[in-house]
Design a protein around this motif. Structure first.
Motif, PDB file in Angstrom:
ATOM      1  N   PRO A  35       0.824  -1.217   0.000  1.00  0.00           N
ATOM      2  CA  PRO A  35       0.000   0.000   0.000  1.00  0.00           C
ATOM      3  C   PRO A  35       0.856   1.264   0.000  1.00  0.00           C
ATOM      4  CG  PRO A  35      -0.708  -1.546   1.713  1.00  0.00           C
ATOM      5  CD  PRO A  35       0.587  -2.052   1.190  1.00  0.00           C
ATOM      6  N   HIS A 203       3.403  -0.046  -8.390  1.00  0.00           N
ATOM      7  CA  HIS A 203       2.032  -0.555  -8.294  1.00  0.00           C
ATOM      8  C   HIS A 203       1.629  -1.266  -9.587  1.00  0.00           C
ATOM      9  CE1 HIS A 203       0.883   1.024  -4.399  1.00  0.00           C
ATOM     10  NE2 HIS A 203       1.382   2.202  -4.727  1.00  0.00           N
ATOM     11  N   ASP A 219       4.187  -3.569   4.325  1.00  0.00           N
ATOM     12  CA  ASP A 219       2.967  -3.032   4.933  1.00  0.00           C
ATOM     13  C   ASP A 219       3.323  -2.458   6.293  1.00  0.00           C
ATOM     14  OD1 ASP A 219       0.312  -2.347   5.211  1.00  0.00           O
ATOM     15  OD2 ASP A 219      -0.313  -4.320   5.943  1.00  0.00           O
ATOM     16  N   ARG A 240      -2.162 -10.257   5.124  1.00  0.00           N
ATOM     17  CA  ARG A 240      -2.010  -8.863   4.686  1.00  0.00           C
ATOM     18  C   ARG A 240      -1.674  -8.785   3.202  1.00  0.00           C
ATOM     19  NH1 ARG A 240       1.812  -5.556   8.683  1.00  0.00           N
ATOM     20  NH2 ARG A 240       2.762  -7.572   9.111  1.00  0.00           N
ATOM     21  N   LYS A 242      -2.701 -11.022   0.948  1.00  0.00           N
ATOM     22  CA  LYS A 242      -3.955 -11.360   0.259  1.00  0.00           C
ATOM     23  C   LYS A 242      -4.877 -10.144   0.195  1.00  0.00           C
ATOM     24  CE  LYS A 242      -3.786 -16.190   1.791  1.00  0.00           C
ATOM     25  NZ  LYS A 242      -4.430 -17.215   2.650  1.00  0.00           N
ATOM     26  N   ILE A 243      -4.991  -9.421   1.305  1.00  0.00           N
ATOM     27  CA  ILE A 243      -5.870  -8.249   1.346  1.00  0.00           C
ATOM     28  C   ILE A 243      -5.397  -7.193   0.355  1.00  0.00           C
ATOM     29  CG2 ILE A 243      -6.601  -6.316   2.791  1.00  0.00           C
ATOM     30  CD1 ILE A 243      -6.545  -8.286   5.175  1.00  0.00           C
ATOM     31  N   PHE A 244      -4.081  -6.935   0.341  1.00  0.00           N
ATOM     32  CA  PHE A 244      -3.531  -5.925  -0.576  1.00  0.00           C
ATOM     33  C   PHE A 244      -3.758  -6.317  -2.023  1.00  0.00           C
ATOM     34  CE2 PHE A 244       0.123  -4.853  -3.295  1.00  0.00           C
ATOM     35  CZ  PHE A 244      -0.105  -3.489  -3.406  1.00  0.00           C
ATOM     36  N   ASN A 246      -5.925  -8.456  -3.326  1.00  0.00           N
ATOM     37  CA  ASN A 246      -7.355  -8.458  -3.669  1.00  0.00           C
ATOM     38  C   ASN A 246      -7.849  -7.056  -3.972  1.00  0.00           C
ATOM     39  OD1 ASN A 246      -7.747 -11.209  -3.464  1.00  0.00           O
ATOM     40  ND2 ASN A 246      -8.322 -11.145  -1.299  1.00  0.00           N
ATOM     41  N   ARG A 247      -7.361  -6.098  -3.178  1.00  0.00           N
ATOM     42  CA  ARG A 247      -7.799  -4.716  -3.359  1.00  0.00           C
ATOM     43  C   ARG A 247      -7.244  -4.129  -4.652  1.00  0.00           C
ATOM     44  NH1 ARG A 247      -6.230  -2.948   1.217  1.00  0.00           N
ATOM     45  NH2 ARG A 247      -4.301  -1.920   0.588  1.00  0.00           N
ATOM     46  N   ILE A 248      -5.954  -4.320  -4.907  1.00  0.00           N
ATOM     47  CA  ILE A 248      -5.326  -3.630  -6.044  1.00  0.00           C
ATOM     48  C   ILE A 248      -5.644  -4.324  -7.365  1.00  0.00           C
ATOM     49  CG2 ILE A 248      -3.078  -4.805  -6.072  1.00  0.00           C
ATOM     50  CD1 ILE A 248      -1.887  -1.907  -6.353  1.00  0.00           C
ATOM     51  N   LYS A 250      -8.386  -5.728  -8.211  1.00  0.00           N
ATOM     52  CA  LYS A 250      -9.781  -5.522  -8.590  1.00  0.00           C
ATOM     53  C   LYS A 250     -10.021  -4.162  -9.230  1.00  0.00           C
ATOM     54  CE  LYS A 250     -11.917  -8.644  -5.245  1.00  0.00           C
ATOM     55  NZ  LYS A 250     -12.750  -8.764  -4.015  1.00  0.00           N
ATOM     56  N   ARG A 251      -8.984  -3.285  -9.229  1.00  0.00           N
ATOM     57  CA  ARG A 251      -9.159  -1.951  -9.786  1.00  0.00           C
ATOM     58  C   ARG A 251      -9.349  -1.994 -11.292  1.00  0.00           C
ATOM     59  NH1 ARG A 251      -4.428   1.433  -6.534  1.00  0.00           N
ATOM     60  NH2 ARG A 251      -5.336   1.265  -4.472  1.00  0.00           N
TER      61      ARG A 251
END
Length: 251
Positions: A35, A203, A219, A240, A242-244, A246-248, A250-251
């Protein structure tokens, strides 16, 4: 080639790095993801002496940089930083070209002044670099006459003109329009293919997956996970990560 041992970095009361240990071998391509604000850029800047740290050691080819009093760095500290910067080039998010100098003048400035390279030789090398990044026709242009992608390629050429042993890229495409990203990534890919030790904070997940020998997930100032691209992107072990992802993704 680069050894980071027990690295601690504070911003006032904020303890960003809490004892990071990490080694980079010669010729490795390491991509840092995570992030915004997680410490990727700060980590790269510590390696090049652009950020001071309070505890630990960073060594580049056995040249060791230790904790530094940021208000009163010693002459020895500054000499160590100078030696490291001669070996490690850096390309920033912003291009930081001298606006009053042509492309050619931007590239030869440091080699002639810092390395004392003969001006004719510096020009010859600069033109060779410009040809390598496909903008030799822009040698006499000024930065404001170039696109963002062209400016970033010139910034890469300027760093390479110092003949570094390693290159650091801090979000090199984040300031570019989408259609210009590919041309900069192509230059970096070519550099990597020639065996340059390369550290990249980015990114651009597809690029990271394609180019990296190792992916490092940051992180909150921690290295959460390190692994081969396939492992990180298809089977991350840490929640952490997986969360990152999944978020990035999906953009």
């Amino acid at each position: 080639m680069i050894k980071v041992k027990n690295l601690h970095k504070y911003y006032g009361e904020v303890h960003l790095f809490k004892g990071i240990n990490f080694d980079i071998e010669r010729g490795e391509v390491i991509v840092f993801i995570g992030p915004s604000g997680s410490g990727k850029s700060t980590f790269l800047r510590c390696i090049n002496g652009l950020e001071y740290f309070q505890e630990g050691e960073i060594a580049v080819n056995n040249i060791g940089l230790h904790s530094i009093n940021r208000l009163r760095p010693s002459k020895e500290d500054m000499e160590t930083i100078r030696k490291i910067r001669l070996r490690v080039g850096v390309v920033f998010q912003q291009f930081n070209l001298f606006p009053h100098m042509t492309v050619l003048e931007n590239i030869i400035e440091a080699p002639t002044r810092v390395l004392n390279i003969d001006s004719d030789k510096a020009v010859e090398d600069a033109l060779s670099l410009l040809k390598r990044i496909n903008i030799e026709k822009k040698a006499q242009s000024y930065p404001d006459e170039l696109s963002g992608g062209e400016q970033q390629r010139v910034a890469i050429a300027r760093a390479l003109a110092m003949k570094p042993e390693a290159m650091l890229f801090d979000e090199p495409t984040s300031s570019l329009d989408p259609e210009m990203v590919g041309e900069v990534l192509a230059v970096i890919k070519n550099l990597v293919s020639e065996g340059m030790t390369t550290l990249i904070a980015t990114h651009e997940m597809d690029f990271a997956r394609e180019i990296a020998d190792k992916v490092v997930v940051f992180d909150h100032g921690d290295i959460v996970e390190v692994g081969a691209p396939e492992d990180i992107f298809t089977n991350p072990k840490k929640e952490r990560t997986k969360i990152f992802l999944n978020r990035i993704l999906k953009r």
